[in-house]
Write a protein that holds these residues in place. Sequence first.
Motif, PDB file in Angstrom:
ATOM      1  N   ASP A 218       6.078   6.910  12.702  1.00  0.00           N
ATOM      2  CA  ASP A 218       6.949   6.391  13.745  1.00  0.00           C
ATOM      3  C   ASP A 218       7.307   4.946  13.431  1.00  0.00           C
ATOM      4  O   ASP A 218       6.851   4.371  12.436  1.00  0.00           O
ATOM      5  CB  ASP A 218       6.301   6.521  15.124  1.00  0.00           C
ATOM      6  N   LEU A 219       8.167   4.354  14.251  1.00  0.00           N
ATOM      7  CA  LEU A 219       8.622   2.989  13.975  1.00  0.00           C
ATOM      8  C   LEU A 219       7.459   2.007  13.926  1.00  0.00           C
ATOM      9  O   LEU A 219       7.427   1.096  13.089  1.00  0.00           O
ATOM     10  CB  LEU A 219       9.631   2.553  15.038  1.00  0.00           C
ATOM     11  N   GLU A 220       6.494   2.199  14.824  1.00  0.00           N
ATOM     12  CA  GLU A 220       5.368   1.268  14.880  1.00  0.00           C
ATOM     13  C   GLU A 220       4.511   1.365  13.622  1.00  0.00           C
ATOM     14  O   GLU A 220       4.071   0.352  13.076  1.00  0.00           O
ATOM     15  CB  GLU A 220       4.521   1.536  16.122  1.00  0.00           C
ATOM     16  N   SER A 221       4.262   2.583  13.154  1.00  0.00           N
ATOM     17  CA  SER A 221       3.399   2.744  11.979  1.00  0.00           C
ATOM     18  C   SER A 221       4.099   2.309  10.699  1.00  0.00           C
ATOM     19  O   SER A 221       3.448   1.835   9.766  1.00  0.00           O
ATOM     20  CB  SER A 221       2.922   4.199  11.864  1.00  0.00           C
ATOM     21  N   GLU A 222       5.414   2.496  10.634  1.00  0.00           N
ATOM     22  CA  GLU A 222       6.145   2.001   9.458  1.00  0.00           C
ATOM     23  C   GLU A 222       6.280   0.487   9.499  1.00  0.00           C
ATOM     24  O   GLU A 222       6.345  -0.169   8.460  1.00  0.00           O
ATOM     25  CB  GLU A 222       7.533   2.632   9.392  1.00  0.00           C
ATOM     26  N   GLY A 223       6.351  -0.081  10.683  1.00  0.00           N
ATOM     27  CA  GLY A 223       6.401  -1.523  10.825  1.00  0.00           C
ATOM     28  C   GLY A 223       7.786  -2.102  10.626  1.00  0.00           C
ATOM     29  O   GLY A 223       8.757  -1.399  10.344  1.00  0.00           O
ATOM     30  N   PRO A 224       7.882  -3.418  10.726  1.00  0.00           N
ATOM     31  CA  PRO A 224       9.183  -4.085  10.627  1.00  0.00           C
ATOM     32  C   PRO A 224       9.650  -4.210   9.180  1.00  0.00           C
ATOM     33  O   PRO A 224       8.911  -3.922   8.238  1.00  0.00           O
ATOM     34  CB  PRO A 224       8.894  -5.471  11.221  1.00  0.00           C
TER      35      PRO A 224
ATOM     36  N   ASP B 124       6.154   1.876   3.843  1.00  0.00           N
ATOM     37  CA  ASP B 124       5.647   3.198   4.210  1.00  0.00           C
ATOM     38  C   ASP B 124       4.768   3.744   3.086  1.00  0.00           C
ATOM     39  O   ASP B 124       4.863   4.913   2.713  1.00  0.00           O
ATOM     40  CB  ASP B 124       6.785   4.157   4.534  1.00  0.00           C
TER      41      ASP B 124
ATOM     42  N   PHE C 108      -0.273   9.329  12.442  1.00  0.00           N
ATOM     43  CA  PHE C 108       1.058   8.930  12.882  1.00  0.00           C
ATOM     44  C   PHE C 108       1.921  10.098  13.350  1.00  0.00           C
ATOM     45  O   PHE C 108       3.068   9.916  13.704  1.00  0.00           O
ATOM     46  CB  PHE C 108       1.787   8.209  11.738  1.00  0.00           C
TER      47      PHE C 108
ATOM     48  N   LYS D 268      11.829  10.359  17.418  1.00  0.00           N
ATOM     49  CA  LYS D 268      10.415   9.997  17.591  1.00  0.00           C
ATOM     50  C   LYS D 268       9.693   9.979  16.251  1.00  0.00           C
ATOM     51  O   LYS D 268       8.905   9.072  15.959  1.00  0.00           O
ATOM     52  CB  LYS D 268       9.747  10.995  18.532  1.00  0.00           C
TER      53      LYS D 268
END
Length: 464
Positions: free
Chosen positions: A371-377, A386, A334, A429
């Motif tokens: 990043d936002l995608e790897s941490e998710g919603p 996380d 990530f 980022k």
Amino acid sequence: MTTYTFPEGFLWGAAASGIQTEGTTNKAHPSIWDTWHENNPERFFKEIGPAKVSQTYERFQEDVALMKKIGMNSFRTSIQWSRLIKDFETGEACPDAVTFYLAYIDEMIANGITPMINLYHFDMPAELQDQYGGFESKHVIKLFEKFARTAFKHFGHKVKHWITFNEPIVPVEGGYLYDFHYPCKKDGKLAVQVAFNTMVAHAKAVLAYHDMKLDGEIGVVLNLTPSYTRNGSDADQEAAWYADLLFNRSFLDPMVKNTIPEELCQILRDNDIMPAFSTAEIDEIKSAEVDFLGVNYYVPRRVKAREAEYTLDYFTPEKYFENYINPQGRFNPFRDNNEILPTAVYDIAKNIQDNYGNIKWYLAEIGIAMDLESEGPVQHDGMIDDSFRTELMTEHFIQLHRAIEDGANCFGIHQWTFIDNWSWLNSFKRRYGFYRLDLETGNRIPKRHSTWFKELATTNQFTV
């Protein structure tokens, strides 16, 4: 199952900086980051600059409450030179800045959070960079001492843990060798002059603090990166020795041992890049004893003996080695595939114990970028998952615990960072926070790692 218990009174917290969190509201002067972004926004991720960030200036009470909520007993941030000082030549303070920082510090103290205050975190006032060249100039050293004395005068009765510089080698690397910080120069001799002048500025601040007889401690935070070789060959071992000397000992020895390695001086002479200096400056470096050391660690350094010819027309440390990627290494998927090596924390601790008088120190920054995608919603319980971060922090903390058991004199851990903050060229980022910052609303959204950390900070132990 094994329980890892840390020493009584251990500091648990987070680190940040003023420029990365406060925003620019009511700021007396711009810093180099403000003006660089204004002039070259394309150099910054999604062209996001430091103007908005996480708005700590307006929301510090909310943030301190959130720190307390997750069990933090300490927090490091920085005072912005460009915010505090109204007149750089006299060191006169800006009244609004004094009011803000006093309120922020008081809020921490009232909530049981020990403030640790850093004076310089890469944020040279733009006026001093433009007029004098920043720390290229001997005059700016004097102005830094005035800034330090002003900070000590206004806040020294409340703040008991002071730091002169965070990672002083980074502006040297970024601004004068590798073009990732302003002023984006590539000049080995100028880099050495900036490094030396920074050491003198540090020494003057330490001596000023002791001269003012304040009731506290002062130290410095260095990013220490162990150098590991491709193999055990003599040539690779020599490469690692050079990397350690140029990247670690270059600041660690003058600022902790109060000595400048002769081997380093010889390299500077050999390459005709010795800085301008005076006997008085050397004496100041030798006499400025710090009370503690902060250590930032993220990734190891892998090196090998040079195989290709060195072709740059100016000096960089890589003249003496080549960087190397370990093919058997473990990497963070990530964050740019940076290597993960928890045992490096143990190696750093033992180096300080064995070679630097076992000085009192703390892990001033450690973190795992996602990043936002790897941490998710946001999950159904209102938190962000996380758990990858928790797993890796656990591994690193086990290694630090092992070092403490073996005699390392470590008194705390601060993770980077409390809330996702603006980060130099990367803007938002890379995310490191216990809380996510929603860039649209400014909301602070908790991450699951914060619940693990709260249990650790509250009980002073964890079990795996």
